[in-house]
Design a protein around this motif. Structure first.
Motif, short mmCIF file in Angstrom:
data_model
loop_
_atom_site.label_atom_id
_atom_site.label_comp_id
_atom_site.label_asym_id
_atom_site.label_seq_id
_atom_site.Cartn_x
_atom_site.Cartn_y
_atom_site.Cartn_z
N ARG A 187 10.39 0.62 -3.10
CA ARG A 187 9.71 0.61 -4.11
C ARG A 187 10.57 0.80 -5.48
O ARG A 187 10.60 -0.02 -6.53
N GLU A 188 11.47 1.98 -5.46
CA GLU A 188 12.41 2.09 -6.49
C GLU A 188 13.41 0.81 -6.61
O GLU A 188 13.53 0.46 -7.83
N LYS A 189 13.85 0.15 -5.30
CA LYS A 189 14.75 -0.95 -5.67
C LYS A 189 13.80 -2.23 -6.51
O LYS A 189 14.21 -2.88 -7.28
N LEU A 190 12.54 -2.29 -5.81
CA LEU A 190 11.64 -3.40 -6.27
C LEU A 190 11.35 -3.12 -7.88
O LEU A 190 10.88 -3.93 -8.57
N ARG A 191 10.88 -1.98 -8.11
CA ARG A 191 10.56 -1.44 -9.58
C ARG A 191 11.26 -2.15 -10.47
O ARG A 191 10.50 -2.61 -11.80
N ALA A 192 12.40 -2.52 -10.62
CA ALA A 192 13.39 -2.94 -11.35
C ALA A 192 13.46 -4.65 -11.42
O ALA A 192 14.00 -5.07 -12.14
N ALA A 193 12.75 -5.11 -10.34
CA ALA A 193 12.84 -6.63 -9.87
C ALA A 193 12.10 -7.55 -10.90
O ALA A 193 10.99 -6.98 -11.44
N THR A 194 12.28 -8.63 -11.11
CA THR A 194 11.74 -9.59 -12.11
C THR A 194 10.70 -10.15 -11.16
O THR A 194 10.73 -9.92 -9.93
N ARG A 252 -2.09 0.49 -3.99
CA ARG A 252 -2.31 -0.80 -4.14
C ARG A 252 -2.99 -1.12 -5.08
O ARG A 252 -2.24 -2.48 -5.81
N ARG A 253 -4.16 -1.05 -5.67
CA ARG A 253 -4.57 -1.41 -6.92
C ARG A 253 -3.76 -1.15 -8.02
O ARG A 253 -3.56 -2.02 -9.02
N ASP A 254 -3.14 0.03 -8.20
CA ASP A 254 -2.05 0.24 -9.04
C ASP A 254 -0.89 -0.80 -9.21
O ASP A 254 -0.58 -1.31 -10.31
N TYR A 255 -0.57 -1.21 -7.90
CA TYR A 255 0.57 -1.94 -7.59
C TYR A 255 0.14 -3.44 -8.47
O TYR A 255 0.84 -3.95 -9.40
N ILE A 256 -0.97 -3.89 -8.16
CA ILE A 256 -1.77 -5.10 -8.48
C ILE A 256 -1.80 -5.12 -10.00
O ILE A 256 -1.59 -6.02 -10.67
N ARG A 257 -2.24 -3.98 -10.40
CA ARG A 257 -2.37 -3.88 -12.08
C ARG A 257 -0.93 -3.90 -12.59
O ARG A 257 -1.04 -4.50 -13.81
N SER A 258 -0.09 -3.53 -12.02
CA SER A 258 1.38 -3.36 -12.69
C SER A 258 1.94 -5.01 -12.64
O SER A 258 3.10 -4.95 -13.38
N LEU A 259 1.57 -5.85 -11.86
CA LEU A 259 2.20 -7.06 -11.93
C LEU A 259 1.53 -7.96 -13.29
O LEU A 259 0.69 -7.54 -13.99
N ALA A 306 0.78 -1.31 0.06
CA ALA A 306 -0.03 0.08 0.06
C ALA A 306 0.62 1.29 -0.04
O ALA A 306 0.36 2.24 -0.51
N PHE A 307 1.92 1.19 0.55
CA PHE A 307 2.77 2.26 0.42
C PHE A 307 3.65 2.39 -0.84
O PHE A 307 4.88 3.03 -0.89
N GLY A 308 3.36 1.65 -1.84
CA GLY A 308 3.83 1.73 -2.97
C GLY A 308 4.85 0.93 -3.69
O GLY A 308 5.40 1.38 -4.63
N LEU A 309 5.03 -0.37 -3.44
CA LEU A 309 5.82 -1.25 -3.82
C LEU A 309 5.40 -1.40 -5.16
O LEU A 309 4.33 -1.70 -5.30
N ARG A 310 6.20 -1.36 -6.22
CA ARG A 310 5.64 -1.53 -7.60
C ARG A 310 6.63 -2.66 -8.33
O ARG A 310 7.87 -2.73 -8.03
N SER A 311 6.13 -3.18 -9.43
CA SER A 311 7.14 -4.01 -10.30
C SER A 311 7.58 -3.43 -11.45
O SER A 311 7.69 -1.98 -11.70
N GLY A 312 8.77 -4.10 -12.08
CA GLY A 312 9.35 -3.53 -13.46
C GLY A 312 10.26 -4.55 -13.87
O GLY A 312 10.07 -5.65 -13.71
N GLY A 313 11.49 -4.09 -14.62
CA GLY A 313 12.13 -5.00 -15.17
C GLY A 313 13.32 -5.73 -14.25
O GLY A 313 13.28 -5.79 -13.01
N ALA A 314 14.31 -6.01 -14.75
CA ALA A 314 15.39 -6.62 -14.10
C ALA A 314 16.19 -5.91 -13.14
O ALA A 314 16.58 -4.71 -13.57
N GLN A 315 16.74 -6.28 -11.97
CA GLN A 315 17.39 -5.80 -11.14
C GLN A 315 18.64 -6.81 -10.70
O GLN A 315 18.51 -7.83 -10.63
N ALA A 316 19.89 -6.20 -10.53
CA ALA A 316 20.93 -6.98 -9.95
C ALA A 316 20.86 -7.47 -8.65
O ALA A 316 21.27 -8.94 -8.37
N ALA A 317 20.50 -6.86 -7.62
CA ALA A 317 20.07 -7.41 -6.12
C ALA A 317 18.84 -6.97 -5.56
O ALA A 317 18.54 -5.78 -5.69
#
Length: 161
Positions: free
Chosen positions: A65-72, A121-128, A28-39
């Motif tokens: 969120r910024e770190k997880l944005r690039a996570a697979t 939270r809804r936006d995060y779920i939609r981004s998955l 809810a505090f904004g974790l989001r998805s994205g591309g690949a990330q090293a660590a």
């Protein structure tokens, strides 16, 4: 933020209700998805996280969120698993204290802030990916299946649905 179970359930042998609480709070505090990330980022200490002022939690969640944005998707799944492991290691009484603190913060928020967090939270779920959404839905259904009808009603009431 809010509690997901009754006090009775928190005194019972481990049930992952507080896990969903912290995961939902963090998401809810904004974790989001994205591309690949090293660590993958470290999983925050749930006890320390719950004692932070809401604004500080929000700021830290932004950095996370910024770190997880690039996570697979697999990396995000690993992050959630590590978070669950960390939460399951906390004794039930301490999990109840965490849930109580987060519930009080949630109740103290303005309606606008709660609406903003729900929208995030809804936006995060939609981004998955479709697979991730199905996995989260499956986890939520499993959690709800383990709840008593009273716990489900309380949870729905407390999160404002």
């Amino acid at each position: 933020m809010f509690a997901l179970s009754s006090d009775y359930a928190m005194c019972q042998p481990y049930r992952p209700i507080p896990i969903l609480l912290l995961v939902a709070c963090m998401l809810a505090f904004g974790l989001r998805s994205g591309g690949a990330q090293a660590a993958l980022p470290e999983v925050p200490d749930p006890q320390a996280w719950s004692t932070l002022p809401a604004a500080e939690r929000d700021a830290r969640a932004g950095a996370l969120r910024e770190k997880l944005r690039a996570a697979t998707p697999d990396e995000r799944r690993q992050f959630r698993e590590r978070l669950r492991e960390r939460l399951s290691a906390i004794p039930p009484e301490q999990r109840r204290e965490i849930a109580d603190r987060l519930r009080e913060d949630w109740k103290a928020m303005s309606d606008a802030d709660r609406d903003r967090l729900r929208a995030e939270r809804r936006d995060y779920i939609r981004s998955l990916s479709a697979e991730e959404r199905k996995a989260l839905l499956r986890e939520r259904r499993e959690l709800l299946d383990r709840m008593t009808p009273e716990e489900r009603r309380r949870w729905q009431r407390e999160i404002g649905r």
